[in-house]
Structure formats: structure tokens, C-alpha cells
Design an enzyme around this catalytic site. Structure first.
Site, PDB file in Angstrom:
ATOM      1  N   ARG A  24      32.589  15.485  -0.565  1.00  0.00           N
ATOM      2  CA  ARG A  24      31.606  15.648  -1.646  1.00  0.00           C
ATOM      3  C   ARG A  24      30.228  15.139  -1.263  1.00  0.00           C
ATOM      4  NH1 ARG A  24      34.374  11.965  -5.818  1.00  0.00           N
ATOM      5  NH2 ARG A  24      34.667  10.876  -3.856  1.00  0.00           N
ATOM      6  N   GLN A  48       9.709  -4.536 -11.335  1.00  0.00           N
ATOM      7  CA  GLN A  48       9.320  -3.131 -11.412  1.00  0.00           C
ATOM      8  C   GLN A  48      10.044  -2.350 -10.326  1.00  0.00           C
ATOM      9  OE1 GLN A  48       5.037  -2.734 -11.122  1.00  0.00           O
ATOM     10  NE2 GLN A  48       4.797  -3.016 -13.314  1.00  0.00           N
ATOM     11  N   ARG A  60       1.157   6.376   4.120  1.00  0.00           N
ATOM     12  CA  ARG A  60       0.795   5.499   3.004  1.00  0.00           C
ATOM     13  C   ARG A  60       0.710   4.080   3.542  1.00  0.00           C
ATOM     14  NH1 ARG A  60       1.938   8.029  -2.230  1.00  0.00           N
ATOM     15  NH2 ARG A  60       3.015  10.001  -1.885  1.00  0.00           N
ATOM     16  N   HIS A  63      -0.686  -1.536   2.943  1.00  0.00           N
ATOM     17  CA  HIS A  63      -0.988  -2.133   1.651  1.00  0.00           C
ATOM     18  C   HIS A  63      -0.419  -3.541   1.540  1.00  0.00           C
ATOM     19  CE1 HIS A  63      -0.743   2.288   0.133  1.00  0.00           C
ATOM     20  NE2 HIS A  63      -1.929   2.029   0.654  1.00  0.00           N
ATOM     21  N   LYS A  72       8.711  -7.241  -1.917  1.00  0.00           N
ATOM     22  CA  LYS A  72       9.309  -5.980  -2.333  1.00  0.00           C
ATOM     23  C   LYS A  72      10.527  -5.627  -1.500  1.00  0.00           C
ATOM     24  CE  LYS A  72       5.166  -3.895  -0.559  1.00  0.00           C
ATOM     25  NZ  LYS A  72       4.124  -2.889  -0.740  1.00  0.00           N
ATOM     26  N   HIS A 119       2.350  -3.534   4.312  1.00  0.00           N
ATOM     27  CA  HIS A 119       3.409  -2.538   4.440  1.00  0.00           C
ATOM     28  C   HIS A 119       2.810  -1.137   4.430  1.00  0.00           C
ATOM     29  CE1 HIS A 119       6.435   0.212   2.544  1.00  0.00           C
ATOM     30  NE2 HIS A 119       7.090  -0.241   3.588  1.00  0.00           N
ATOM     31  N   TYR A 132      10.816   1.461  -4.329  1.00  0.00           N
ATOM     32  CA  TYR A 132      10.295   0.094  -4.210  1.00  0.00           C
ATOM     33  C   TYR A 132      10.769  -0.736  -5.397  1.00  0.00           C
ATOM     34  CZ  TYR A 132       6.534   2.779  -1.899  1.00  0.00           C
ATOM     35  OH  TYR A 132       5.803   3.642  -1.135  1.00  0.00           O
ATOM     36  N   ASP A 168      -6.755   4.824   1.460  1.00  0.00           N
ATOM     37  CA  ASP A 168      -6.178   4.535   2.775  1.00  0.00           C
ATOM     38  C   ASP A 168      -7.091   5.029   3.895  1.00  0.00           C
ATOM     39  OD1 ASP A 168      -4.029   3.430   1.457  1.00  0.00           O
ATOM     40  OD2 ASP A 168      -2.623   5.027   1.953  1.00  0.00           O
TER      41      ASP A 168
END
Length: 183
Positions: A24, A48, A60, A63, A72, A119, A132, A168
């Protein structure tokens, strides 16, 4: 699920689940409070949960958050990403060290990134979803971005960058960010 220290970044961990696969597909636990607690982290600290979707070549980062920072848990839930952590904690024994990971939906490995570390990641597949868990509410006023292509960091991004945010793209160098931090 097991937790493994990341030698290049003091206080960082990889959480590796045990997928159960059959015809599956697979099932695995991607978060286990007892395992998180076993390495000295508070599982209830994560307030969060966010998700980003990127296409191949999207970059990305890099940061981090100013002030007390932000810890995180980061996991690629679908696809594959080249993930980067840079230790910018001046009191850390691994200050300015870097760690690189390939996170994927196949393995569901999660990396714990301590507060004070930068990161970023680059999507390696046509679609890559990154999840995250963050230890404090997001405040855009505390966002800090470092140039992904800073020669001082010389991060070996695996693909040409196909897209990135304006923030960025226009990010200052690591030296500029550290100068601002000292003020």
C-alpha cells in the site's frame, strides 16, 4: 524512531523514523515526544507548524531569527531537498560550522536546528514539501536573511537556482549580518 547527534552543529539532531512499508505504501511516526525528550528537548515547546511547497531548483534561505532566535524541526514530507544548517551562535563550539543533509519524503528524517543557526534548502525534485515545527510564533520583524551565495560560506548548492524570493535574492553577506548583530 531514533535520535542521532549532528557532529558539525552542537545541539543539532537527526530524528530517523522506522517506516513500515508494504504493497500500500508506508507508514511511519514522524514525531515522538519521548524521543525528543530523550535528547533534552521539550516537545511541547513547538508552537507552530508550517509547510512550504517548492519546485525543482527553488532555493529558500539562508534564514534565521534575531533576538533569542528560533529552534525548529524540519522535514521533507514529499520529494527531496538539499538542506543546509550554519551555526551562527558565537558561544557555540561549532560556531560557523555547516552541515548538509538530503532530506526526503522516502526517509521522513527530521533535522532539529537549534536557535541561532541559519537554515536554507534547495528543492531537488519537481515538487518538494518541507514541514517546519517552530518553537515560538513567527514575527516578521525578527527575520534575518543571509546571501545564499556568500563566498565566505561557499555552500555547494547542487542545482542552478530557478527561483527565490526577492528577500533572499537581495540578502546581505554573512559579514554584513554579523556587523549589524554587533551594533
Amino acid at each position: 524512531m531514533k535520535a542521532t547527534e549532528v557532529p558539525a552543529i552542537a545541539g543539532a539532531y537527526l530524528f530517523e523514523p522506522t517506516p513500515y512499508a508494504d504493497e500500500r505504501g508506508f507508514f511511519c511516526r514522524t514525531f515522538d515526544a519521548d524521543v525528543v525528550r530523550s535528547v533534552g528537548l521539550d516537545p511541547d515547546a513547538f508552537v507552530q507548524h508550517s509547510l512550504s511547497r517548492s519546485v525543482r531548483g527553488v532555493l529558500r534561505g539562508l534564514h534565521l531569527r534575531s533576538g533569542v532566535g528560533e529552534a525548529k524541526l524540519v522535514r521533507c514530507s514529499y520529494g527531496r531537498v538539499f538542506d543546509v544548517v550554519v551555526d551562527l551562535r558565537t558561544d557555540s563550539p561549532t560556531y560557523r560550522s555547516q552541515a548538509f543533509f538530503e532530506l526526503s519524503g522516502e526517509t521522513q528524517v527530521t533535522v532539529y536546528i537549534p536557535a541561532g543557526c541559519a537554515h536554507g534548502f534547495q528543492a531537488l525534485t519537481e515538487t518538494a514539501d518541507v514541514s517546519y515545527r517552530i518553537d515560538r510564533p513567527h514575527d516578521p520583524a525578527e527575520d534575518v536573511t543571509i546571501a545564499f551565495d556568500d563566498p565566505e560560506l561557499a555552500i555547494p548548492w547542487p542545482l542552478p537556482v530557478t527561483s527565490m524570493s526577492k528577500r533572499d535574492r537581495e540578502a546581505p553577506s554573512l559579514a554584513e549580518v554579523l556587523q549589524q548583530k554587533e551594533r
